[in-house]
Structure formats: C-alpha cells, structure tokens
Design a protein around this motif. Structure first.
Motif, PDB file in Angstrom:
ATOM      1  N   ASN A   1       0.789  -1.370   0.123  1.00 45.86           N
ATOM      2  CA  ASN A   1      -0.100   0.248  -0.135  1.00 45.86           C
ATOM      3  C   ASN A   1       0.822   1.234  -0.043  1.00 45.86           C
ATOM      4  O   ASN A   1       0.469   2.477  -0.336  1.00 45.86           O
ATOM      5  CB  ASN A   1      -1.112   0.097   1.196  1.00 45.86           C
ATOM      6  CG  ASN A   1      -1.890   1.255   1.265  1.00 45.86           C
ATOM      7  OD1 ASN A   1      -2.718   1.408   0.396  1.00 45.86           O
ATOM      8  ND2 ASN A   1      -1.496   2.262   2.309  1.00 45.86           N
TER       9      ASN A   1
ATOM     10  N   ARG B   1      -1.437   3.178  -3.103  1.00 45.86           N
ATOM     11  CA  ARG B   1      -2.383   3.851  -2.144  1.00 45.86           C
ATOM     12  C   ARG B   1      -3.764   3.486  -2.240  1.00 45.86           C
ATOM     13  O   ARG B   1      -4.669   3.563  -1.190  1.00 45.86           O
ATOM     14  CB  ARG B   1      -2.159   5.269  -2.038  1.00 45.86           C
ATOM     15  CG  ARG B   1      -0.702   5.707  -1.675  1.00 45.86           C
ATOM     16  CD  ARG B   1      -0.356   5.225  -0.088  1.00 45.86           C
ATOM     17  NE  ARG B   1       0.851   5.725   0.114  1.00 45.86           N
ATOM     18  CZ  ARG B   1       1.139   6.699   1.087  1.00 45.86           C
ATOM     19  NH1 ARG B   1       0.219   7.622   1.591  1.00 45.86           N
ATOM     20  NH2 ARG B   1       2.499   6.807   1.367  1.00 45.86           N
ATOM     21  N   ASP B   2      -4.230   3.138  -3.417  1.00 46.04           N
ATOM     22  CA  ASP B   2      -5.423   2.751  -3.761  1.00 46.04           C
ATOM     23  C   ASP B   2      -5.639   1.368  -3.120  1.00 46.04           C
ATOM     24  O   ASP B   2      -6.909   0.783  -2.815  1.00 46.04           O
ATOM     25  CB  ASP B   2      -5.874   2.543  -5.275  1.00 46.04           C
ATOM     26  CG  ASP B   2      -5.934   3.990  -5.810  1.00 46.04           C
ATOM     27  OD1 ASP B   2      -6.277   4.943  -5.105  1.00 46.04           O
ATOM     28  OD2 ASP B   2      -5.597   4.142  -7.087  1.00 46.04           O
TER      29      ASP B   2
ATOM     30  N   HIS C   1      -8.032   1.152   0.090  1.00 40.81           N
ATOM     31  CA  HIS C   1      -9.749   1.054  -0.326  1.00 40.81           C
ATOM     32  C   HIS C   1      -9.989  -0.188  -0.873  1.00 40.81           C
ATOM     33  O   HIS C   1     -11.264  -0.573  -0.537  1.00 40.81           O
ATOM     34  CB  HIS C   1      -9.808   2.293  -1.199  1.00 40.81           C
ATOM     35  CG  HIS C   1      -9.096   3.382  -0.636  1.00 40.81           C
ATOM     36  ND1 HIS C   1      -9.919   4.272   0.523  1.00 40.81           N
ATOM     37  CD2 HIS C   1      -8.195   4.272  -0.994  1.00 40.81           C
ATOM     38  CE1 HIS C   1      -9.248   5.484   0.464  1.00 40.81           C
ATOM     39  NE2 HIS C   1      -8.133   5.457  -0.397  1.00 40.81           N
TER      40      HIS C   1
END
Length: 272
Positions: free
Chosen positions: A173, A177-178, A181
C-alpha cells in the motif's frame, strides 16, 4: 535502483514491536470517558444488532452446542465475529500503522513489519478480552471439551496467516495507495461470503452449475472460522484436511510476506 537494507530477525525486534503496540493501545481510547470499556461495548453492541436481525427478523437457527444443548445464536455468532474482527482489524490497522510511521521512518530505519506487528498485537489484546468473555459464557453453560486444548494451536496458525496478510497489504500500500480502499471493500464482501452470521448449511450446494457451497467452505477464511467455531462451540476438533488446509494457507501467506518485505521493504521512507 532501490537499495536493500538488512532486516534483523523478528525475535531481535520484539521491543520495537511492543513499543508500537503500546502506542496504538494508548491512542485507541485516549480522551474517551469510558476508556477500555469500549473494547467490550463496541463488539457487544455489534453482536446485539446482528442477534436481533438474524434471531428475531430472519430467524436463523444455529446448530446445537457441542454438549447437546439447544443452539444459542448469540454464541454461534460471537465465535465467528471474534475471529473475523481480529483478521479485519489487524489488516486495516497494519496498513494505517505503517503509513502513520512515515515521518519516523524517514529519520531512522526500522523493519517495515514492526509497526504492522505492533498494530496486530494491539488488536490482539482486545480480541483476547472478547475470547475470554466468549469462553467464560461457554464454561458457564457447561459446553467444555478436550477440543479447547487445540485453541492455542489454531490461534498460532491463524495469527501467522493474519500477520502475513497485514504485512503484505501494508507494504504494498505504500506504493499503491488505492490498495487500502480495495482491501476495505474486499473485506466487506468476504464478510458476507464467509459463514459468520449464518451456518454453511444455508448456502446452496450449487448456483447455476457452480459448486457454491464447496467454494465457500474451502476458502481460507471459512476454514479458520469453521474450525475455531467447532473447537469452542461445537466441541469438534475438525478434520485433518481442514487443519492441513489452514497450515498450508498460513505457510503460503508467510512466504509471500517474506518475499514482499525483501523486495519492497528496503527504503519505504522514500515513499512515505
């Protein structure tokens, strides 16, 4: 070219891991009036909501207890929720735990798994409280058997699997960074695709020629939860195939986690 740093063995990093765990534990209920009481209030409130919905509205019928007494849906549900909450909270906590150490990691180097393990330990403390409450109620009902002796073995395998997943997602992550989610959405879907709030027998054997029940039964999440529920609620040790499956999933996850740390965990401070 990404530099690769030497990562000390886990047993040499325990003090660091515990410091991260203490930080998470202190911040968890900081400033709240009830403090650690929330560690019981939140899961009990969740348990109460599911119990009302599935016992009085949908009228789900739990299997009998291992001692032959009529099933208690609250306990049936609590067994699944205790294991699942530890898994989901550890993964989410590990992801945020590593991201939250970005400023510190830019100043000094430490293994990327340290804050992740710290987050898992902090979650584990609350899970032990829930487990103690769950087993105490079963003890009062006389639902105790030799299968309880296997709970620590199950916990060791399950913790290895959970920690490995938390490390994998937390490290990946940092550069994707997605992923955090996507993991949140995936966990929500897996919660309902795992026999936690319903017995596996309610799942249709086939759905449009797809062996739905078999597919759900042999996912790693279902295996871990079913075996734990069997050990404590059903007083059943589980089949050797189930234990072999759990160990295999834990070993696979651990191997992938080690590979991810080796290849992606060198200089995360540059990415954070």
């Amino acid at each position: 070219m990404r530099s690769v740093r030497y990562t000390p063995p886990l047993w040499r990093q325990w003090n660091l891991v515990w410091n991260f765990a203490q930080r998470d534990l202190k911040s968890k209920f900081k400033g709240s009036a009830l403090g650690w009481a929330w560690s019981l209030i939140v899961p009990l409130a969740t348990l109460g909501i599911y119990t009302v919905v599935f016992s009085f509205i949908f009228r789900a019928e739990p299997p009998d207890l291992g001692n032959g007494r009529d099933g208690v849906f609250v306990l049936f549900l609590f067994a699944g929720l205790t294991a699942w909450t530890f898994l989901a909270s550890s993964i989410n906590g590990g992801i945020s735990g590593l991201i939250g150490t970005g400023a510190l990691l830019k100043k000094i180097y430490f293994p990327p798994y340290a804050p992740v393990l710290g987050a898992v330990v902090a979650v584990g403390v609350q899970s032990l409280i829930e487990l103690g409450l769950f087993l105490s109620v079963l003890l009062v009902l006389g639902n105790v058997g030799w299968s309880w002796l296997l709970v620590p073995v199950w916990a060791a395998v399950f913790t290895t699997f959970t920690v490995s997943l938390a490390v994998i997602f937390a490290v990946l992550n940092v550069t994707m960074r997605d992923l955090a989610h996507l993991v949140t959405i995936a966990l929500q879907l897996l919660f309902y695709a795992t026999p936690i709030i319903y017995p596996l027998t309610l799942v249709p054997e086939h759905w449009h020629s797809v062996p739905l029940r078999v597919l759900i039964e042999w996912t790693p999440f279902s295996q871990f939860i079913q075996v734990f529920r069997g050990l404590t609620y059903g007083l059943d040790a589980g089949s050797w195939m189930s234990w072999l499956t759990m160990v295999a999933w834990a070993a696979l996850a651990l191997g992938i986690a080690a590979l991810v740390v080796r290849r992606r965990g060198g200089d995360l401070g540059e990415e954070l």
